[in-house]
Design an enzyme around this catalytic site. Structure first.
Site, PDB file in Angstrom:
ATOM      1  N   GLU A 284       7.367   7.920   1.043  1.00  0.00           N
ATOM      2  CA  GLU A 284       7.019   6.785   1.754  1.00  0.00           C
ATOM      3  C   GLU A 284       7.453   5.685   0.472  1.00  0.00           C
ATOM      4  O   GLU A 284       7.310   5.808  -0.508  1.00  0.00           O
ATOM      5  CB  GLU A 284       5.544   6.696   1.657  1.00  0.00           C
ATOM      6  CG  GLU A 284       4.853   5.483   2.114  1.00  0.00           C
ATOM      7  CD  GLU A 284       3.331   5.704   2.219  1.00  0.00           C
ATOM      8  OE1 GLU A 284       3.041   6.757   2.617  1.00  0.00           O
ATOM      9  OE2 GLU A 284       2.649   4.657   1.916  1.00  0.00           O
TER      10      GLU A 284
ATOM     11  N   GLU B 234       1.529  -3.840  -0.229  1.00  0.00           N
ATOM     12  CA  GLU B 234       0.144  -3.703   0.065  1.00  0.00           C
ATOM     13  C   GLU B 234      -0.988  -4.824  -0.501  1.00  0.00           C
ATOM     14  O   GLU B 234      -0.575  -5.065  -1.544  1.00  0.00           O
ATOM     15  CB  GLU B 234      -0.479  -2.217  -0.236  1.00  0.00           C
ATOM     16  CG  GLU B 234       0.371  -1.325   0.654  1.00  0.00           C
ATOM     17  CD  GLU B 234      -0.315   0.289   0.501  1.00  0.00           C
ATOM     18  OE1 GLU B 234      -0.972   0.347   1.431  1.00  0.00           O
ATOM     19  OE2 GLU B 234       0.067   0.650  -0.450  1.00  0.00           O
TER      20      GLU B 234
END
Length: 272
Positions: free
Chosen positions: A148, A153
């Protein structure tokens, strides 16, 4: 963000510690545009370019939103931007919030991936711009074995702190050794910024508006530490609550909250 991600920090740009330098050789360029959405239309996101993850199962993180499909209230294009909107509404009995999680139909291995966006504020929000593989071919064919890449974020209880992270079998948050970088961006929730990664066979680096703040290096020890050798697609979502985003609760009065995306652009990698 599978989303599994607490922010354990390996590199801390805001403290003045420089990120690990990417290798000087071989050098790469990223000038050829291979896939994009400029959002210069109005209505639902272009179905030839985007699809949806749908549901309210918690997504492995005890998140509280239900992700809808092709619902204008949660995902639409207007004013030159993609709008991903999290709303406080119990569309489904088990989920007190709705939102959207879009997946790009375009994908590639290696290159530069740029997303110009303004992210939402509000305690309990957890917006993410990230990437997953098209095919799970390693290990047990599930996360985190196949990798990933988290381009951006942000958790609303820690305003304007931006994280970039990679997860794989050898390095991920459940064993608290993920490779991660963070930087302070004072106007992250009030202004647009270009969030990007450059992905090569040697490194994955992250920058904001061209300023590098994270680099992960290929150790050449096998797929467990470097599964990033096959096509990945992009995800755009705004989660609500969850193990990370909801650590300090949810400000119900803060909703609705929007992530605005001006464009998404993929560039090919060229060696030399």
């Amino acid at each position: 963000m599978i989303s599994f991600l607490f922010a354990g920090l390996l590199l801390l740009h805001s403290s003045g510690t420089p990120p690990t330098s990417p290798p000087s050789k071989p050098r790469y360029t990223f000038s050829k545009l291979t896939w994009s959405d400029e959002f210069n239309y109005t209505g639902l996101p272009d179905s030839t370019k985007w699809k949806y993850d749908v549901g309210g199962s918690g997504w492995g993180n005890k998140e509280e939103q239900y992700y809808t499909k092709a619902r204008r209230e949660n995902a639409r294009v207007e004013g030159g931007n993609l709008v991903v909107e999290a709303r406080k509404e119990a569309l489904m009995p088990a989920n007190p919030y709705t939102s959207a999680r879009l997946l790009s139909r375009g994908s590639q291995a290696y290159g530069r991936f740029e997303i110009r966006a303004k992210i939402p504020a509000g305690r309990g929000t957890w917006p993410a711009i990230w990437m997953l593989p098209d095919v799970n071919g390693y290990g047990n064919h599930s996360w985190p074995d196949n990798g990933e890449i988290d381009i951006m974020e942000h958790v609303g209880y820690d305003p304007n702190v931006i994280h970039a992270t990679t997860h794989c079998k050898a390095y991920y948050f459940r064993i608290n050794n993920q490779k991660s970088g963070t930087t302070k961006l004072p106007d992250a929730t009030t202004a647009f910024h270009v969030y990007a990664i450059e992905w090569t066979p040697e490194t994955i680096t992250a920058d904001i508006d061209g300023e590098l703040y994270f680099a992960a290096r290929n150790e050449r020890t096998g797929w467990e530490a470097w599964p990033w050798d096959k096509p990945f697609h992009l995800l755009l979502n705004v989660a609500v609550g969850g193990e990370w985003g909801g650590q300090k609760g949810i400000d119900e009065a803060a909703f609705p909250q929007q992530m605005l995306v001006d464009y998404v652009r993929f560039y090919a990698m060229k060696k030399g």
